[in-house]
Design a protein around this motif. Sequence first.
Motif, PDB file in Angstrom:
ATOM      1  N   VAL A  90       0.790  -1.129  -0.028  1.00  0.00           N
ATOM      2  CA  VAL A  90       0.129   0.062  -0.031  1.00  0.00           C
ATOM      3  C   VAL A  90       0.833   1.404   0.121  1.00  0.00           C
ATOM      4  O   VAL A  90       0.526   2.265  -0.774  1.00  0.00           O
ATOM      5  CB  VAL A  90      -0.964   0.072   1.089  1.00  0.00           C
ATOM      6  CG1 VAL A  90      -1.628   1.346   1.220  1.00  0.00           C
ATOM      7  CG2 VAL A  90      -1.970  -1.185   1.097  1.00  0.00           C
ATOM      8  N   LEU A 114       2.063   1.770  -3.397  1.00  0.00           N
ATOM      9  CA  LEU A 114       1.321   2.349  -4.204  1.00  0.00           C
ATOM     10  C   LEU A 114       1.320   3.625  -4.015  1.00  0.00           C
ATOM     11  O   LEU A 114       0.953   4.493  -5.108  1.00  0.00           O
ATOM     12  CB  LEU A 114      -0.098   1.448  -3.812  1.00  0.00           C
ATOM     13  CG  LEU A 114      -0.271   0.386  -4.855  1.00  0.00           C
ATOM     14  CD1 LEU A 114      -1.536  -0.360  -4.260  1.00  0.00           C
ATOM     15  CD2 LEU A 114      -0.571   0.685  -6.146  1.00  0.00           C
ATOM     16  N   THR A 140       2.178   6.518  -6.902  1.00  0.00           N
ATOM     17  CA  THR A 140       0.802   7.486  -7.187  1.00  0.00           C
ATOM     18  C   THR A 140       1.335   8.775  -7.194  1.00  0.00           C
ATOM     19  O   THR A 140       1.147   9.836  -8.031  1.00  0.00           O
ATOM     20  CB  THR A 140      -0.264   7.288  -6.538  1.00  0.00           C
ATOM     21  OG1 THR A 140      -0.848   5.837  -6.816  1.00  0.00           O
ATOM     22  CG2 THR A 140      -1.595   8.322  -6.830  1.00  0.00           C
ATOM     23  N   PRO A 158     -11.861   7.490 -11.138  1.00  0.00           N
ATOM     24  CA  PRO A 158     -10.961   6.124 -11.249  1.00  0.00           C
ATOM     25  C   PRO A 158     -10.796   5.621 -12.500  1.00  0.00           C
ATOM     26  O   PRO A 158      -9.801   4.936 -12.645  1.00  0.00           O
ATOM     27  CB  PRO A 158     -11.897   5.288 -10.277  1.00  0.00           C
ATOM     28  CG  PRO A 158     -13.252   5.668 -10.561  1.00  0.00           C
ATOM     29  CD  PRO A 158     -13.330   7.219 -10.777  1.00  0.00           C
ATOM     30  N   SER A 206      -0.433 -10.107  -8.694  1.00  0.00           N
ATOM     31  CA  SER A 206      -0.256  -8.891  -7.767  1.00  0.00           C
ATOM     32  C   SER A 206       0.244  -7.847  -8.813  1.00  0.00           C
ATOM     33  O   SER A 206      -0.156  -6.414  -8.181  1.00  0.00           O
ATOM     34  CB  SER A 206       0.856  -9.230  -6.497  1.00  0.00           C
ATOM     35  OG  SER A 206       0.270 -10.241  -5.735  1.00  0.00           O
ATOM     36  N   ALA A 233      -2.579  -6.050 -10.338  1.00  0.00           N
ATOM     37  CA  ALA A 233      -3.344  -5.312  -9.548  1.00  0.00           C
ATOM     38  C   ALA A 233      -2.551  -4.177  -8.974  1.00  0.00           C
ATOM     39  O   ALA A 233      -3.253  -3.273  -9.171  1.00  0.00           O
ATOM     40  CB  ALA A 233      -3.681  -6.125  -8.148  1.00  0.00           C
ATOM     41  N   TYR A 234      -1.484  -4.440  -8.992  1.00  0.00           N
ATOM     42  CA  TYR A 234      -0.549  -3.096  -8.315  1.00  0.00           C
ATOM     43  C   TYR A 234      -0.524  -2.020  -9.491  1.00  0.00           C
ATOM     44  O   TYR A 234      -0.881  -0.797  -9.102  1.00  0.00           O
ATOM     45  CB  TYR A 234       0.999  -3.442  -8.201  1.00  0.00           C
ATOM     46  CG  TYR A 234       1.688  -2.231  -7.795  1.00  0.00           C
ATOM     47  CD1 TYR A 234       2.074  -2.068  -6.430  1.00  0.00           C
ATOM     48  CD2 TYR A 234       2.343  -1.553  -8.662  1.00  0.00           C
ATOM     49  CE1 TYR A 234       2.928  -1.259  -6.049  1.00  0.00           C
ATOM     50  CE2 TYR A 234       3.450  -0.596  -8.113  1.00  0.00           C
ATOM     51  CZ  TYR A 234       3.556  -0.493  -7.012  1.00  0.00           C
ATOM     52  OH  TYR A 234       4.451   0.584  -6.338  1.00  0.00           O
ATOM     53  N   ILE A 293      -4.317  -0.468  -9.833  1.00  0.00           N
ATOM     54  CA  ILE A 293      -4.635   0.231  -8.667  1.00  0.00           C
ATOM     55  C   ILE A 293      -3.933   1.538  -8.660  1.00  0.00           C
ATOM     56  O   ILE A 293      -4.560   2.944  -8.452  1.00  0.00           O
ATOM     57  CB  ILE A 293      -4.225  -0.426  -7.362  1.00  0.00           C
ATOM     58  CG1 ILE A 293      -5.432  -1.551  -7.140  1.00  0.00           C
ATOM     59  CG2 ILE A 293      -4.566   0.578  -6.011  1.00  0.00           C
ATOM     60  CD1 ILE A 293      -4.994  -2.386  -6.242  1.00  0.00           C
ATOM     61  N   PHE A 294      -2.934   1.725  -8.884  1.00  0.00           N
ATOM     62  CA  PHE A 294      -1.937   3.096  -9.096  1.00  0.00           C
ATOM     63  C   PHE A 294      -2.515   3.713 -10.183  1.00  0.00           C
ATOM     64  O   PHE A 294      -2.554   4.959 -10.255  1.00  0.00           O
ATOM     65  CB  PHE A 294      -0.486   2.846  -8.810  1.00  0.00           C
ATOM     66  CG  PHE A 294       0.088   2.971 -10.414  1.00  0.00           C
ATOM     67  CD1 PHE A 294       0.406   4.176 -10.929  1.00  0.00           C
ATOM     68  CD2 PHE A 294       0.742   1.673 -10.991  1.00  0.00           C
ATOM     69  CE1 PHE A 294       1.059   4.508 -12.232  1.00  0.00           C
ATOM     70  CE2 PHE A 294       1.376   2.059 -12.059  1.00  0.00           C
ATOM     71  CZ  PHE A 294       1.486   3.129 -12.793  1.00  0.00           C
ATOM     72  N   MET A 303      -5.734   3.875 -11.034  1.00  0.00           N
ATOM     73  CA  MET A 303      -7.006   4.346 -10.507  1.00  0.00           C
ATOM     74  C   MET A 303      -6.649   5.434  -9.832  1.00  0.00           C
ATOM     75  O   MET A 303      -7.567   6.627  -9.930  1.00  0.00           O
ATOM     76  CB  MET A 303      -7.693   3.175 -10.182  1.00  0.00           C
ATOM     77  CG  MET A 303      -8.267   2.144 -11.003  1.00  0.00           C
ATOM     78  SD  MET A 303      -9.345   0.909 -10.088  1.00  0.00           S
ATOM     79  CE  MET A 303     -10.751   1.834  -9.447  1.00  0.00           C
ATOM     80  N   LEU A 304      -5.577   5.349  -8.736  1.00  0.00           N
ATOM     81  CA  LEU A 304      -5.404   6.545  -7.989  1.00  0.00           C
ATOM     82  C   LEU A 304      -4.920   7.722  -8.643  1.00  0.00           C
ATOM     83  O   LEU A 304      -5.299   8.644  -8.238  1.00  0.00           O
ATOM     84  CB  LEU A 304      -4.236   5.949  -6.808  1.00  0.00           C
ATOM     85  CG  LEU A 304      -4.790   4.727  -5.970  1.00  0.00           C
ATOM     86  CD1 LEU A 304      -3.642   4.473  -5.181  1.00  0.00           C
ATOM     87  CD2 LEU A 304      -6.196   5.327  -4.897  1.00  0.00           C
TER      88      LEU A 304
END
Length: 456
Positions: A173, A176, A180, A284, A330, A333-334, A337-338, A340-341
């Motif tokens: 986290v 990430l 970001t 997002p 992973s 996903a990493y 997610i970054f 999206m952020l």
Amino acid sequence: MAVPLRGTGEVREEKDGDPAARPALGRFTWEEIGQRTGRGPPPQERWLVIERKVYDISHFYRRHPGGARLIDSHAGQDATDAFVAFHVDKVLVSKYLKSLQIGELAPDQPSIEPTKNKMLVKDFRELRATVEKMGLLKPNQLFFFLHLAHILLLDAAAWLILFYFGTSLMPFVVSLVVLTISQVQASWLQHDLGHLSVFTKTKWNHLLHKFVMCHLIGASAKWWTLLHSRHHAKPNCFQKDPDIDMHPFLFTLGKKFSVELGIKKKKYMPYNHQHKYFFITLPPLLFPTYFHCHTFYIAYTKRYWVDLAWMLTFYIRFFFTYGSLLEIKSLLAYYFIFRMLESSWFVWVSQMNHIPMDIYYDNNLDWVSTQLQATCNVEQSLFNDWFTGHLNFQIEHHLFPTMPRHNYWKVAPLVKSLCAKHGIEYQCKPLLTAFADIVHSLKNSGELWLDAYLHK
């Protein structure tokens, strides 16, 4: 041989057998120029005016380095202030304009179009001259070097956190969040480079722009320039500003458009709920879906091979370095997610200055009125400056797009005085209020659409 000039009774004198002979220039009225917008039945001519000189861009506009749609958005209009705002080396560009010149405004024609505020145009051009004399268009390269250094440190730190502390939830986290921050700050720096505001030499801006946008972020620099320049030329003008292309297929924007859409009984989405689904769509998903596909599509179809090569270095670097630490699930996903952020941060900041403002068709207003009716500011603070990449000074940025951002605060009082003199509202809000206004604006537009859809 005498060749009749279009729109006038004058003639061009061309000597037979002398290809080097330059034709005599014509004299035109604003009415004649206003008819050459490239719309309507053939021949679809496109003319524009820069400092009283009339140019025929009918064939050139598709070869315009800044993009065909950018220059086309000024067809049939005076583009003087836009030309000055966008071009750093005006002497060089003017040489290329000579072959496009077909005449000048007739002596009885005013220098300012009838649709524009003559005194406001005059005062703004004086302000522009003052800004140049004060040196506010000159960059402080130490500022941008330090900004790039902190981006690179954060980029490296994101990987080192996983390398040293492992890939459990907490390091995952934290890494990430750090990546970001690095990516968003890189987005602000590429924005500076794209506006040619980091170096005095254009070629150095272009070169570093490719490094930051293509290599550090993974998107095409030329793709960004094509879209963003159009936004600056005609902000919030439907069919000219690509930033509002989400109307009407995803959102209904602006009071007038919302009512018109409702009266026509058009419903592409449940617009009365758009202030709710906004949270789970645009912020997002803009980067990981639309931007991802669009930047590759444009780079490929327009053959931006250099950009594509630079972009591939980002993906090779990312998947090689992070792939050595994370399993495939992973890793994906990493990455998602970054993105999206990063997308959420970018959308809230970029839309807070424009969505709550007036959105409609281009009414060919003067440069200042065009920018001010579509733009607002957010209060200054060290955090706001850093968090928004100085886009909290959106008004100043739109009036002077090549100005280095560290000088916005210096020109802001002068812009405020200009607005006060001419009775133009200069909006400046707290950061959270600006965010909230995005949602309020979408809610109001949705309600206007629903009322018109049901009752008009």
